[in-house]
Design a protein around this motif. Sequence first.
Motif, PDB file in Angstrom:
ATOM      1  N   SER A 119       0.867  -1.185   0.000  1.00 29.40           N
ATOM      2  CA  SER A 119       0.000   0.000   0.000  1.00 29.40           C
ATOM      3  C   SER A 119       0.899   1.230   0.000  1.00 29.40           C
ATOM      4  O   SER A 119       1.972   1.225   0.584  1.00 29.40           O
ATOM      5  CB  SER A 119      -0.943   0.005   1.203  1.00 29.40           C
ATOM      6  OG  SER A 119      -0.220   0.046   2.402  1.00 29.40           O
ATOM      7  N   LEU A 120       0.457   2.249  -0.698  1.00 32.60           N
ATOM      8  CA  LEU A 120       1.208   3.488  -0.792  1.00 32.60           C
ATOM      9  C   LEU A 120       0.256   4.623  -1.111  1.00 32.60           C
ATOM     10  O   LEU A 120      -0.915   4.402  -1.423  1.00 32.60           O
ATOM     11  CB  LEU A 120       2.305   3.385  -1.864  1.00 32.60           C
ATOM     12  CG  LEU A 120       1.854   3.069  -3.274  1.00 32.60           C
ATOM     13  CD1 LEU A 120       2.488   4.046  -4.248  1.00 32.60           C
ATOM     14  CD2 LEU A 120       2.279   1.652  -3.628  1.00 32.60           C
ATOM     15  N   THR A 121       0.750   5.828  -1.034  1.00 30.73           N
ATOM     16  CA  THR A 121      -0.038   7.010  -1.359  1.00 30.73           C
ATOM     17  C   THR A 121       0.685   7.801  -2.434  1.00 30.73           C
ATOM     18  O   THR A 121       1.901   7.978  -2.358  1.00 30.73           O
ATOM     19  CB  THR A 121      -0.237   7.899  -0.112  1.00 30.73           C
ATOM     20  OG1 THR A 121      -0.884   7.134   0.897  1.00 30.73           O
ATOM     21  CG2 THR A 121      -1.082   9.115  -0.437  1.00 30.73           C
ATOM     22  N   GLU A 122      -0.075   8.241  -3.429  1.00 27.08           N
ATOM     23  CA  GLU A 122       0.470   9.096  -4.477  1.00 27.08           C
ATOM     24  C   GLU A 122      -0.264  10.432  -4.436  1.00 27.08           C
ATOM     25  O   GLU A 122      -1.437  10.495  -4.104  1.00 27.08           O
ATOM     26  CB  GLU A 122       0.245   8.482  -5.860  1.00 27.08           C
ATOM     27  CG  GLU A 122       1.063   7.264  -6.140  1.00 27.08           C
ATOM     28  CD  GLU A 122       0.800   6.703  -7.525  1.00 27.08           C
ATOM     29  OE1 GLU A 122       0.355   7.463  -8.411  1.00 27.08           O
ATOM     30  OE2 GLU A 122       1.039   5.510  -7.719  1.00 27.08           O
ATOM     31  N   HIS A 123       0.445  11.476  -4.810  1.00 31.65           N
ATOM     32  CA  HIS A 123      -0.150  12.803  -4.905  1.00 31.65           C
ATOM     33  C   HIS A 123      -0.408  13.082  -6.382  1.00 31.65           C
ATOM     34  O   HIS A 123       0.496  12.981  -7.200  1.00 31.65           O
ATOM     35  CB  HIS A 123       0.782  13.861  -4.316  1.00 31.65           C
ATOM     36  CG  HIS A 123       0.181  15.215  -4.290  1.00 31.65           C
ATOM     37  ND1 HIS A 123      -0.782  15.579  -3.371  1.00 31.65           N
ATOM     38  CD2 HIS A 123       0.372  16.294  -5.075  1.00 31.65           C
ATOM     39  CE1 HIS A 123      -1.140  16.828  -3.588  1.00 31.65           C
ATOM     40  NE2 HIS A 123      -0.455  17.289  -4.626  1.00 31.65           N
ATOM     41  N   THR A 165       0.653  12.121 -12.097  1.00 34.08           N
ATOM     42  CA  THR A 165       1.275  11.833 -10.813  1.00 34.08           C
ATOM     43  C   THR A 165       2.692  11.341 -11.044  1.00 34.08           C
ATOM     44  O   THR A 165       3.050  10.922 -12.148  1.00 34.08           O
ATOM     45  CB  THR A 165       0.468  10.789 -10.010  1.00 34.08           C
ATOM     46  OG1 THR A 165       1.046  10.636  -8.717  1.00 34.08           O
ATOM     47  CG2 THR A 165       0.431   9.437 -10.706  1.00 34.08           C
ATOM     48  N   GLN A 166       3.479  11.394  -9.987  1.00 26.42           N
ATOM     49  CA  GLN A 166       4.835  10.886 -10.011  1.00 26.42           C
ATOM     50  C   GLN A 166       5.054  10.203  -8.677  1.00 26.42           C
ATOM     51  O   GLN A 166       4.604  10.697  -7.639  1.00 26.42           O
ATOM     52  CB  GLN A 166       5.820  12.039 -10.198  1.00 26.42           C
ATOM     53  CG  GLN A 166       7.254  11.617 -10.322  1.00 26.42           C
ATOM     54  CD  GLN A 166       8.163  12.812 -10.514  1.00 26.42           C
ATOM     55  OE1 GLN A 166       8.369  13.576  -9.579  1.00 26.42           O
ATOM     56  NE2 GLN A 166       8.685  12.966 -11.715  1.00 26.42           N
ATOM     57  N   GLY A 167       5.691   9.066  -8.674  1.00 25.45           N
ATOM     58  CA  GLY A 167       5.908   8.369  -7.417  1.00 25.45           C
ATOM     59  C   GLY A 167       7.085   7.433  -7.489  1.00 25.45           C
ATOM     60  O   GLY A 167       7.805   7.375  -8.482  1.00 25.45           O
ATOM     61  N   LYS A 168       7.264   6.660  -6.414  1.00 27.77           N
ATOM     62  CA  LYS A 168       8.336   5.678  -6.353  1.00 27.77           C
ATOM     63  C   LYS A 168       7.740   4.354  -5.873  1.00 27.77           C
ATOM     64  O   LYS A 168       6.923   4.325  -4.961  1.00 27.77           O
ATOM     65  CB  LYS A 168       9.435   6.123  -5.395  1.00 27.77           C
ATOM     66  CG  LYS A 168      10.240   7.271  -5.917  1.00 27.77           C
ATOM     67  CD  LYS A 168      11.416   7.580  -5.037  1.00 27.77           C
ATOM     68  CE  LYS A 168      12.215   8.712  -5.657  1.00 27.77           C
ATOM     69  NZ  LYS A 168      13.410   9.005  -4.905  1.00 27.77           N
TER      70      LYS A 168
END
Length: 131
Positions: A70-74, A94-97
């Motif tokens: 589980s993770l959160t993206e902006h 969005t951009q994430g890792k």
Amino acid sequence: GYTATVKKFDPSKLTGKWYKTDGLNPNYDLFDCQTNTFEASGEDASELDMGIFFRVQRPENIGGGFWENSLTEHMVVDAAKAAEVPEGGRTMHTQGKMYGLQFDENWYIIGESDGKGDVPPFVLVAYKGHT
């Protein structure tokens, strides 16, 4: 991009819990089901926080079961920042890792229904990403 996208999309329609049922890339998003929750992170919903939960089946030879994450993206809602989305233009990005890699995704709202008439309410989303 896509040849047709929803020109005036209200991002508050995404608030709540949604399900992705299947991806297209077996190296990235081919899993049984993923849930996404969306919450406005500002007063005008021009930015959203997206909670993501997914699980991938582990091979039987290493014990079976599932690996969960589980993770959160902006997410920035481009459609909320412009009077009208350009023809085929992205609706959000969005951009994430994940797994130590940085990724970028462009989201396109390519259809929607408010539930009036014989068509149930829905939002049809396509996204393209790269790492």
